[in-house]
Design a protein around this motif. Sequence first.
Motif, PDB file in Angstrom:
ATOM      1  N   PHE A 614      30.217  42.888  35.488  1.00 44.38           N
ATOM      2  CA  PHE A 614      29.994  41.804  35.643  1.00 44.38           C
ATOM      3  C   PHE A 614      31.910  41.703  34.383  1.00 44.38           C
ATOM      4  O   PHE A 614      31.339  41.217  33.790  1.00 44.38           O
ATOM      5  CB  PHE A 614      30.278  40.964  36.723  1.00 44.38           C
ATOM      6  CG  PHE A 614      30.392  39.945  37.236  1.00 44.38           C
ATOM      7  CD1 PHE A 614      30.415  39.799  38.470  1.00 44.38           C
ATOM      8  CD2 PHE A 614      31.227  38.998  36.906  1.00 44.38           C
ATOM      9  CE1 PHE A 614      31.649  39.115  39.174  1.00 44.38           C
ATOM     10  CE2 PHE A 614      31.827  38.234  37.639  1.00 44.38           C
ATOM     11  CZ  PHE A 614      31.822  37.941  38.789  1.00 44.38           C
ATOM     12  N   ILE A 615      32.802  41.146  35.525  1.00 43.51           N
ATOM     13  CA  ILE A 615      34.583  41.110  34.341  1.00 43.51           C
ATOM     14  C   ILE A 615      33.939  39.546  34.085  1.00 43.51           C
ATOM     15  O   ILE A 615      34.543  38.910  35.354  1.00 43.51           O
ATOM     16  CB  ILE A 615      35.537  41.596  35.056  1.00 43.51           C
ATOM     17  CG1 ILE A 615      35.245  42.830  35.667  1.00 43.51           C
ATOM     18  CG2 ILE A 615      36.527  41.293  33.682  1.00 43.51           C
ATOM     19  CD1 ILE A 615      34.856  44.025  33.602  1.00 43.51           C
ATOM     20  N   ALA A 616      33.777  38.437  33.233  1.00 45.04           N
ATOM     21  CA  ALA A 616      33.561  37.663  32.661  1.00 45.04           C
ATOM     22  C   ALA A 616      35.395  37.493  33.009  1.00 45.04           C
ATOM     23  O   ALA A 616      36.049  37.627  32.816  1.00 45.04           O
ATOM     24  CB  ALA A 616      33.183  36.753  32.043  1.00 45.04           C
ATOM     25  N   ASN A 637      43.715  43.136  48.232  1.00 44.14           N
ATOM     26  CA  ASN A 637      42.605  42.978  48.650  1.00 44.14           C
ATOM     27  C   ASN A 637      41.748  44.280  47.401  1.00 44.14           C
ATOM     28  O   ASN A 637      42.079  44.481  47.017  1.00 44.14           O
ATOM     29  CB  ASN A 637      42.279  43.808  49.956  1.00 44.14           C
ATOM     30  CG  ASN A 637      43.597  42.960  50.525  1.00 44.14           C
ATOM     31  OD1 ASN A 637      44.327  43.767  51.255  1.00 44.14           O
ATOM     32  ND2 ASN A 637      43.259  42.226  52.128  1.00 44.14           N
ATOM     33  N   MET A 638      40.243  43.160  47.909  1.00 47.41           N
ATOM     34  CA  MET A 638      39.474  44.216  47.359  1.00 47.41           C
ATOM     35  C   MET A 638      39.575  43.661  45.982  1.00 47.41           C
ATOM     36  O   MET A 638      38.770  43.948  44.731  1.00 47.41           O
ATOM     37  CB  MET A 638      39.226  45.109  46.605  1.00 47.41           C
ATOM     38  CG  MET A 638      38.985  45.714  48.349  1.00 47.41           C
ATOM     39  SD  MET A 638      36.523  45.533  48.230  1.00 47.41           S
ATOM     40  CE  MET A 638      36.320  46.202  47.640  1.00 47.41           C
ATOM     41  N   ALA A 639      40.457  42.697  45.272  1.00 46.41           N
ATOM     42  CA  ALA A 639      40.399  41.913  43.662  1.00 46.41           C
ATOM     43  C   ALA A 639      39.304  41.719  42.751  1.00 46.41           C
ATOM     44  O   ALA A 639      38.958  42.025  42.080  1.00 46.41           O
ATOM     45  CB  ALA A 639      41.761  41.545  43.396  1.00 46.41           C
ATOM     46  N   GLY A 640      38.758  40.631  44.190  1.00 41.47           N
ATOM     47  CA  GLY A 640      37.921  39.955  43.136  1.00 41.47           C
ATOM     48  C   GLY A 640      38.121  38.735  43.701  1.00 41.47           C
ATOM     49  O   GLY A 640      37.333  37.663  42.774  1.00 41.47           O
ATOM     50  N   LYS A 641      38.762  37.620  44.858  1.00 44.00           N
ATOM     51  CA  LYS A 641      39.653  37.307  44.320  1.00 44.00           C
ATOM     52  C   LYS A 641      38.219  35.957  45.356  1.00 44.00           C
ATOM     53  O   LYS A 641      37.441  34.540  44.296  1.00 44.00           O
ATOM     54  CB  LYS A 641      40.897  36.989  45.734  1.00 44.00           C
ATOM     55  CG  LYS A 641      41.953  37.050  45.432  1.00 44.00           C
ATOM     56  CD  LYS A 641      42.717  36.202  45.939  1.00 44.00           C
ATOM     57  CE  LYS A 641      42.451  37.521  47.763  1.00 44.00           C
ATOM     58  NZ  LYS A 641      42.642  39.223  47.518  1.00 44.00           N
ATOM     59  N   SER A 642      37.654  36.780  46.216  1.00 39.52           N
ATOM     60  CA  SER A 642      36.730  35.313  47.269  1.00 39.52           C
ATOM     61  C   SER A 642      34.821  35.515  45.876  1.00 39.52           C
ATOM     62  O   SER A 642      34.364  34.134  45.783  1.00 39.52           O
ATOM     63  CB  SER A 642      36.114  35.919  48.151  1.00 39.52           C
ATOM     64  OG  SER A 642      37.154  36.310  49.416  1.00 39.52           O
ATOM     65  N   THR A 643      34.442  36.661  44.703  1.00 40.02           N
ATOM     66  CA  THR A 643      33.820  36.009  43.924  1.00 40.02           C
ATOM     67  C   THR A 643      34.248  35.488  43.329  1.00 40.02           C
ATOM     68  O   THR A 643      33.550  34.445  43.113  1.00 40.02           O
ATOM     69  CB  THR A 643      33.715  37.443  42.887  1.00 40.02           C
ATOM     70  OG1 THR A 643      33.473  38.700  44.456  1.00 40.02           O
ATOM     71  CG2 THR A 643      32.630  37.580  42.269  1.00 40.02           C
ATOM     72  N   TYR A 644      35.390  34.942  42.734  1.00 35.80           N
ATOM     73  CA  TYR A 644      36.062  34.333  41.671  1.00 35.80           C
ATOM     74  C   TYR A 644      36.243  33.131  42.125  1.00 35.80           C
ATOM     75  O   TYR A 644      34.937  31.844  41.647  1.00 35.80           O
ATOM     76  CB  TYR A 644      37.421  34.583  41.449  1.00 35.80           C
ATOM     77  CG  TYR A 644      37.948  33.963  40.676  1.00 35.80           C
ATOM     78  CD1 TYR A 644      37.492  33.624  39.179  1.00 35.80           C
ATOM     79  CD2 TYR A 644      39.047  32.846  40.641  1.00 35.80           C
ATOM     80  CE1 TYR A 644      37.736  33.107  37.890  1.00 35.80           C
ATOM     81  CE2 TYR A 644      39.673  32.422  39.347  1.00 35.80           C
ATOM     82  CZ  TYR A 644      39.235  31.795  38.398  1.00 35.80           C
ATOM     83  OH  TYR A 644      40.006  31.327  37.662  1.00 35.80           O
TER      84      TYR A 644
HETATM   85  N1  LIG Z   1      34.700  39.712  38.027  1.00 39.96           N
HETATM   86  C1  LIG Z   1      33.835  40.975  38.829  1.00 39.96           C
HETATM   87  N2  LIG Z   1      33.772  41.923  37.711  1.00 39.96           N
HETATM   88  C2  LIG Z   1      33.439  43.222  38.655  1.00 39.96           C
HETATM   89  N3  LIG Z   1      33.355  43.511  39.940  1.00 39.96           N
HETATM   90  C3  LIG Z   1      34.292  42.510  40.908  1.00 39.96           C
HETATM   91  C4  LIG Z   1      34.189  41.530  40.336  1.00 39.96           C
HETATM   92  N4  LIG Z   1      34.831  40.617  41.416  1.00 39.96           N
HETATM   93  C5  LIG Z   1      34.969  41.529  42.592  1.00 39.96           C
HETATM   94  N5  LIG Z   1      33.803  42.103  42.120  1.00 39.96           N
HETATM   95  C6  LIG Z   1      33.558  43.902  43.576  1.00 39.96           C
HETATM   96  O1  LIG Z   1      34.648  43.529  44.067  1.00 39.96           O
HETATM   97  C7  LIG Z   1      34.442  43.253  44.992  1.00 39.96           C
HETATM   98  C8  LIG Z   1      35.146  43.191  46.139  1.00 39.96           C
HETATM   99  O2  LIG Z   1      35.644  40.962  45.846  1.00 39.96           O
HETATM  100  P1  LIG Z   1      35.874  40.515  46.391  1.00 39.96           P
HETATM  101  O3  LIG Z   1      35.360  40.205  48.149  1.00 39.96           O
HETATM  102  O4  LIG Z   1      35.535  38.949  45.982  1.00 39.96           O
HETATM  103  O5  LIG Z   1      37.560  40.616  46.810  1.00 39.96           O
HETATM  104  P2  LIG Z   1      38.510  39.686  47.392  1.00 39.96           P
HETATM  105  O6  LIG Z   1      39.405  39.712  46.670  1.00 39.96           O
HETATM  106  O7  LIG Z   1      38.480  38.128  47.966  1.00 39.96           O
HETATM  107  O8  LIG Z   1      39.076  40.688  48.718  1.00 39.96           O
HETATM  108  P3  LIG Z   1      39.866  40.637  50.373  1.00 39.96           P
HETATM  109  O9  LIG Z   1      40.926  40.092  49.525  1.00 39.96           O
HETATM  110  O10 LIG Z   1      39.400  41.689  50.905  1.00 39.96           O
HETATM  111  O11 LIG Z   1      38.696  39.387  50.697  1.00 39.96           O
HETATM  112  C9  LIG Z   1      33.047  42.442  45.073  1.00 39.96           C
HETATM  113  O12 LIG Z   1      32.139  42.959  46.209  1.00 39.96           O
HETATM  114  C10 LIG Z   1      32.761  43.020  43.556  1.00 39.96           C
HETATM  115  O13 LIG Z   1      31.894  44.637  44.000  1.00 39.96           O
END
Ligand SMILES: Nc1ncnc2c1ncn2[C@@H]1O[C@H](COP(=O)(O)OP(=O)(O)OP(=O)(O)O)[C@@H](O)[C@H]1O
Length: 888
Positions: A614-616, A637-644
Amino acid sequence: MSANKGNKSTVTPMMAQYLEIKSGYPDALLFYRMGDFYELFFDDAVAASEALDIALTKRGKHEGEEIPMCGVPHHAAEGYFLTLIRKGFRVAVGEQMEKPEEAKKRGAKSVVRREVVRLVTPGTLTEDTLLEARRHNYLAALGKVRDEWALAWADISTGAFHVMPVGQSRIGAELARLAPSELLTSETVDEELREVLADLGAEVTVLGNASFDSSAAENRLCGVFQVQTLSGFGSFTRAELSAMGALADYLNITQKGRMPMLCPPRQEAVSRLMSIDAATRRNLELTRSMQGGRAGSLLAVIDMTVTAAGARLLERRLSSPSREVDVIYGRLEAVQWGTEAVAADGVREALRRVPDLDRALSRLSLDRGGPRDLASIRNGIEQAEAIATRLDGVELPDLLAGSLKGLRGQNDLLVQLEAALVAEPPMLARDGGFIATEFNLDLDEARRLRDQGRGVIAGMQVEYAELSGITSLKIKHNNVLGYFIETTALHADKMLSPPLNETFIHRQTTANQVRFTTVALSDLETRILSAGADALTIEKQLYETLKAAVLDQAPALSELALALAEFDLSVGLAELARQRDWCKPKVDDSRAFHIEGGRHPVVEAALKSSGEVFIANDCSLSANGDAASVTLLTGPNMAGKSTYLRQNALIALLAQMGSYVPARSAHIGVVSQVFSRVGASDDLARGRSTFMVEMVETAAILNQADDRALVILDEIGRGTATYDGLSIAWATLEHLHEVNRVRGLFATHYHEMTALSAKLDGVKNATVAVKEWEGEVIFLHEVRDGAADRSYGVQVAQLAGLPKTVIKRARTVLDALEAGERDRTSPKALIDDLPLFAIAALPEPVPAKSGPSEVEGKIANLAPDEMTPREALQAIYDLKALLKEKAG
Ligand SMILES: Nc1ncnc2c1ncn2[C@@H]1O[C@H](COP(=O)(O)OP(=O)(O)OP(=O)(O)O)[C@@H](O)[C@H]1O
């Protein structure tokens, strides 16, 4: 056929009794005890047989029609109760209140007296088998007097009892926090709040308005707690009294007057807790994942407690983080002690042996307990003493020093229980065998007689076998005949003829056996039986004495259980912090929000299990004075915005519940409310359009958030047409900045919004970095200052496996649209200009050249051992660039 149309004059006495009892419980399935079974009749039988998947049969006739019937063995009834409750039924348990012999004394046709002894409902369960050990089972009541509202809730399996006033707009949020399994409302309230309650997912039980009468409530509660006045517990509003009173009334109704042990009501002040509404809880997956279960939730990932009570305390804390700096600080100190102290490991080991004291106590108080519950109390006190001894002279933080006091003081009870009970007693007191030898002389004597008698029987069998010359002769026992002598039918004649028939008295002939008794055997049986019965009576008396001794200490034992849970939680969170490398957050009254190297605990755990890292990321939302501070996050999309977004909300929440946090460092000025919303989530169950839900939820934030709120908005506005969505998102961000003045994170695909950072002081842009390579995106998951240039949606679609022809066509359309936007051409004109869709022939792959190429040469020169990961990555990029160049 319904039972209600029964004409009692033409029915059997038993059916008359059944109908009489059933008429008192029209909404429940009546489990009517008949010997070793519970039987259900009429519509109840039809419904239960279907719900339980058991056979529906018939029993006799009623008004000329056959009576549908089904039954379950009484010893297995608990499991059936649970299934029925889960399917939305409630169950009335009708027990036999006397022995059949007693009924017969009143006349041959008398029916055994039966009464409903309990109503089983979701919020009033106490049996271990029916409860989830690591979760609370709350029964809540919502009271309203004039315009004031209050919530009371109790877990009768542990005795916890709480009450608090609540504003009408907060009812949904508070109920979401508590997640009760059953909610009591009055008829009036039920109508008024139908929509909020429908959303709750708990069983709603509507009681008559009389149950909520606040004046009657006072008397009722004084009765429950056996006090003259409630003022010793605090001063309560009329609405609070109404809610607590209804709860007490319902317990009285369902437990049939046998009141469970309840701790005195604790008043909770809303203002002391972080407020998290229902949508945010769902969205952040705090205690339940989106799929509905515990697995995949934050709770599941952080739970390292080793006792059930510790797990329940963790769930409570996570559901209601504090906003009081002192409280948070106290809890963090306790966790810190756990991470540093040598003694902590030993404490955790001792805790592993701690049983569920709360639930044992509650069962004992409701008279549903048994010797095993007494043993749980004994084992719990034993471990508490062991922990207290271990911590003798150890310096503890205040919270744990307070808990340590609660661990002591039960030595007398411990000595008594240790002397009285065997190591592993049976569940039920009914059959005896749980009192240790040498605890009671009379009991030892009765047992000796009983056991000796059994030895004499064995001797008697040898003697009779010799006397009769039948070596296969046996002395056996069953419940109908008691002790008897048995031979095979082959020897019947011999046994029934002189001289043997002078000694052996015939009792029964079965297909293959003949059974006898003798005067001596009857005598012996009487002696054994009475010694056995004496032993049982003494054991039961001792059980009652021990139970009374335990209940006498109930308040202190509850405190002891809470103290153990507090230790468990602190060392559990410490273990978590150590294993996952979490840090102690700094929490104060400022408006800071500064996180370095933050991680999402659930996503990180999931990635780890598949070997990924996981990237901090850092997050800085610290606000000046009372100004807003919002980061606008753009990125593919999929970059990790929601996760952040979520990870930062979770870090604040974890910090304020008193836990270490997944970050390198964290400084958080207390957050009073957390709001988290995701654009356009479906809510078909509630019959609202996706966009409507999104807007209702956004409205709730704009109307409620104050300058201590943390707001996380993920792609708000995406549920409608682009320009409408953009305009709404734009105006929402402005409102949050100017009016609500929150600290917040706002993720969007509307890149136009990044212009706002120039106009609004408190808004800054950030993006999640990606690298683009040969039309493909590589996700770096790094959050950086600045705005994203584009969304890379087409590239992500390619990763998802959309046909190549569609991807190619999408690129053409996108290029045209982007070019058009630059030249300000209207979209209509653009579309008209586009060449028609055609399944384009895909380019042939370039054939490989023979011999070592320049690329291969460069690879041969790389020295992987001397490279940093970044240099290695760069080398790969360089190589790919070279490859592309060569390919022309
Ligand atoms: N900081 C991180 N380090 C490693 N992997 C990550 C990290 N953040 C997210 N991911 C991976 O990327 C995937 C997509 O993340 P996320 O759903 O947050 O993207 P998003 O930018 O919100 O996408 P969308 O715009 O399509 O909703 C996650 O399921 C996870 O596996």
